[in-house]
Design a protein around this motif. Structure first.
Motif, PDB file in Angstrom:
ATOM      1  N   ASN A   1     114.610   1.969 -88.120  1.00  0.00           N
ATOM      2  CA  ASN A   1     115.126   2.911 -87.116  1.00  0.00           C
ATOM      3  C   ASN A   1     116.124   2.274 -86.147  1.00  0.00           C
ATOM      4  OD1 ASN A   1     113.411   1.395 -85.414  1.00  0.00           O
ATOM      5  ND2 ASN A   1     111.737   2.857 -85.675  1.00  0.00           N
ATOM      6  N   ARG A   2     116.644   1.120 -86.480  1.00  0.00           N
ATOM      7  CA  ARG A   2     117.506   0.406 -85.535  1.00  0.00           C
ATOM      8  C   ARG A   2     118.779   1.175 -85.198  1.00  0.00           C
ATOM      9  NH1 ARG A   2     117.714  -5.261 -88.623  1.00  0.00           N
ATOM     10  NH2 ARG A   2     117.723  -3.749 -90.361  1.00  0.00           N
ATOM     11  N   ALA A   3     119.405   1.797 -86.180  1.00  0.00           N
ATOM     12  CA  ALA A   3     120.655   2.524 -85.915  1.00  0.00           C
ATOM     13  C   ALA A   3     120.407   3.726 -85.009  1.00  0.00           C
ATOM     14  CB  ALA A   3     121.293   2.962 -87.230  1.00  0.00           C
ATOM     15  N   ALA A   4     119.301   4.421 -85.241  1.00  0.00           N
ATOM     16  CA  ALA A   4     118.966   5.563 -84.383  1.00  0.00           C
ATOM     17  C   ALA A   4     118.700   5.104 -82.963  1.00  0.00           C
ATOM     18  CB  ALA A   4     117.744   6.299 -84.944  1.00  0.00           C
ATOM     19  N   ASN A   5     117.985   4.011 -82.812  1.00  0.00           N
ATOM     20  CA  ASN A   5     117.680   3.498 -81.477  1.00  0.00           C
ATOM     21  C   ASN A   5     118.945   3.048 -80.751  1.00  0.00           C
ATOM     22  OD1 ASN A   5     114.963   4.006 -81.825  1.00  0.00           O
ATOM     23  ND2 ASN A   5     114.525   1.958 -82.612  1.00  0.00           N
TER      24      ASN A   5
ATOM     25  N   THR B   1     115.090   1.184 -72.928  1.00  0.00           N
ATOM     26  CA  THR B   1     115.147  -0.203 -73.395  1.00  0.00           C
ATOM     27  C   THR B   1     114.476  -0.333 -74.755  1.00  0.00           C
ATOM     28  OG1 THR B   1     113.039  -0.763 -72.358  1.00  0.00           O
ATOM     29  CG2 THR B   1     115.035  -1.009 -71.013  1.00  0.00           C
ATOM     30  N   ASP B   2     114.733  -1.442 -75.431  1.00  0.00           N
ATOM     31  CA  ASP B   2     114.078  -1.706 -76.720  1.00  0.00           C
ATOM     32  C   ASP B   2     112.562  -1.700 -76.561  1.00  0.00           C
ATOM     33  OD1 ASP B   2     116.397  -1.918 -78.238  1.00  0.00           O
ATOM     34  OD2 ASP B   2     116.609  -4.059 -77.851  1.00  0.00           O
TER      35      ASP B   2
ATOM     36  N   GLY C   1     113.690  10.694 -81.607  1.00  0.00           N
ATOM     37  CA  GLY C   1     114.230   9.711 -82.530  1.00  0.00           C
ATOM     38  C   GLY C   1     114.520  10.186 -83.929  1.00  0.00           C
ATOM     39  N   GLY C   2     113.679  11.045 -84.481  1.00  0.00           N
ATOM     40  CA  GLY C   2     113.885  11.484 -85.853  1.00  0.00           C
ATOM     41  C   GLY C   2     115.184  12.237 -86.059  1.00  0.00           C
ATOM     42  N   PHE C   3     115.608  12.972 -85.046  1.00  0.00           N
ATOM     43  CA  PHE C   3     116.875  13.702 -85.142  1.00  0.00           C
ATOM     44  C   PHE C   3     118.056  12.729 -85.140  1.00  0.00           C
ATOM     45  CE2 PHE C   3     113.905  16.575 -82.805  1.00  0.00           C
ATOM     46  CZ  PHE C   3     113.755  17.529 -83.796  1.00  0.00           C
ATOM     47  N   PHE C   4     118.013  11.735 -84.247  1.00  0.00           N
ATOM     48  CA  PHE C   4     119.067  10.725 -84.242  1.00  0.00           C
ATOM     49  C   PHE C   4     119.050   9.921 -85.536  1.00  0.00           C
ATOM     50  CE2 PHE C   4     118.716  11.531 -79.648  1.00  0.00           C
ATOM     51  CZ  PHE C   4     120.053  11.668 -79.331  1.00  0.00           C
ATOM     52  N   GLN C   5     117.864   9.675 -86.066  1.00  0.00           N
ATOM     53  CA  GLN C   5     117.750   8.940 -87.325  1.00  0.00           C
ATOM     54  C   GLN C   5     118.473   9.679 -88.450  1.00  0.00           C
ATOM     55  OE1 GLN C   5     116.075   5.996 -87.771  1.00  0.00           O
ATOM     56  NE2 GLN C   5     116.465   5.857 -89.961  1.00  0.00           N
TER      57      GLN C   5
END
Length: 340
Positions: A250-254, A265-266, A46-50
């Motif tokens: 973190n919604r945009a990354a998710n 899934t969420d 997740g941190g990379f996508f963030q």
């Protein structure tokens, strides 16, 4: 226009034209960077996508493309071939293996302070510590047998006679209440809860001395030599991304993760993030002082010695070639950790 004002107007026009064409404008162009993961998109990345989603990479002058891995992909080979700039390696054993096989890659940061490898148990077995697992049937994968289970043998006296093959199917574990199954703390416990309706016991190997780093950032030696500033910016921006992902919005990354991998899934993403926080997978130990991504010589030496004793790695390799501390331990992002 007053003719007397023409020279001034021309001067202003020329200055604007010069500014528009100057190198300063060129400096706003971002360096294109490719980063390959070792699996399909998931919260554990997740941190990379963030850092992509919230513009952190762009703030560090980078235009980053994340190339997800998968069962039929080998992004590490693409790194070695020069098709990717960075790669996300699973753990420190991969770094040692690179040295043993003269693969010209170097670990420049360790995003996970703790390897997420766990053994799961049934509540009925009332297991509370690692040693209690010895009498149980253990479902372990082929890769697990050749790595962490050798450490369990050398450090804790486990026996391979109790091991049965783990094929990433939980049914044999569910059918045997006197058994334990391997998994990652961020995913398999959730799957068991959803499919079987009970919360399994969790034994995190990292809490018992299996001190491998995990989710490493690797790059080629030649990139370090030729473009150390690029490497530093990628590491720093990735670290910032992980702080934002764990502790911020973190919604945009998710959303990016779900688009690439609809199975995330969420609910599963929220579970994974919660477990990373609860168990200190990303932010604990040395990272509390030195920042996410931290590594130390002492810990590398400790893990190498354990793997030598377990006969997982050869004692004659120069493990110090596997990593560099040049780009970490600078406290980047520590001020973004919540104070409470």
């Amino acid at each position: 226009m007053n003719p007397a004002l023409l020279p001034r107007a021309l001067t202003v026009l020329l200055m604007a034209l010069v500014i528009a064409l100057s190198p300063a404008s060129a400096q706003t162009r971002l360096d294109k960077v490719s980063f390959g993961t070792n699996w399909v998109a998931e919260a554990e990345h997740g941190g990379f996508f963030q850092a992509v989603a919230d513009g952190t990479y762009a703030k560090y002058g980078l235009d980053v493309t994340i190339v997800p891995g998968g069962p039929n992909d080998n992004n590490r080979m693409l790194l070695i071939a020069g098709k990717l700039d960075f790669f996300m390696a699973a753990n420190t054993l991969m770094s040692f293996d690179a040295v043993a096989n003269n693969v010209p890659v170097v670990t420049v940061a360790a995003i996970f302070q703790k390897d997420p490898q766990v053994l799961l148990t049934h509540p009925e077995s009332k297991i509370t510590k690692l040693e209690d697992l010895k009498p149980l049937t253990l479902f372990v994968s082929k890769e697990g047998i050749s790595s962490y289970f050798q450490w369990l043998k050398s450090e804790y006296g486990f026996s391979e006679e109790k091991v049965r093959p783990y094929t990433f199917n939980p049914q044999p574990f569910l059918a045997n209440k006197q058994s334990a199954m391997q998994g990652y703390v961020t995913s398999e416990p959730y799957a068991i809860e959803k499919s079987a309706g009970f919360k399994p016991g969790i034994i995190l190997l990292a809490d018992y001395g299996f001190n491998s780093y995990s989710t490493l950032i690797e790059t080629r030696r030649d990139l370090i030599d030729k473009r150390p500033d690029l490497v530093q910016r990628f590491v720093d921006a990735s670290v910032k991304g992980w702080y934002h992902y764990l502790y911020g919005d973190n919604r945009a990354a998710n959303a990016m993760i779900r688009k690439l991998n609809p199975e995330m899934t969420d609910e599963l993403i929220a579970y994974s993030i919660a477990r990373m926080r609860e168990y200190g997978i990303v932010d604990s130990g040395d990272s509390l002082r030195d920042g996410i991504g931290a590594m130390t010589d002492a810990r590398m030496a400790s893990f190498f010695d354990k793997m030598v004793r377990a006969r997982v790695v050869r004692p004659d390799i120069d493990y110090r070639k596997a990593y560099t501390l040049r780009f970490v331990n600078k406290g980047v992002g520590v001020d973004e950790r919540p104070k409470n």
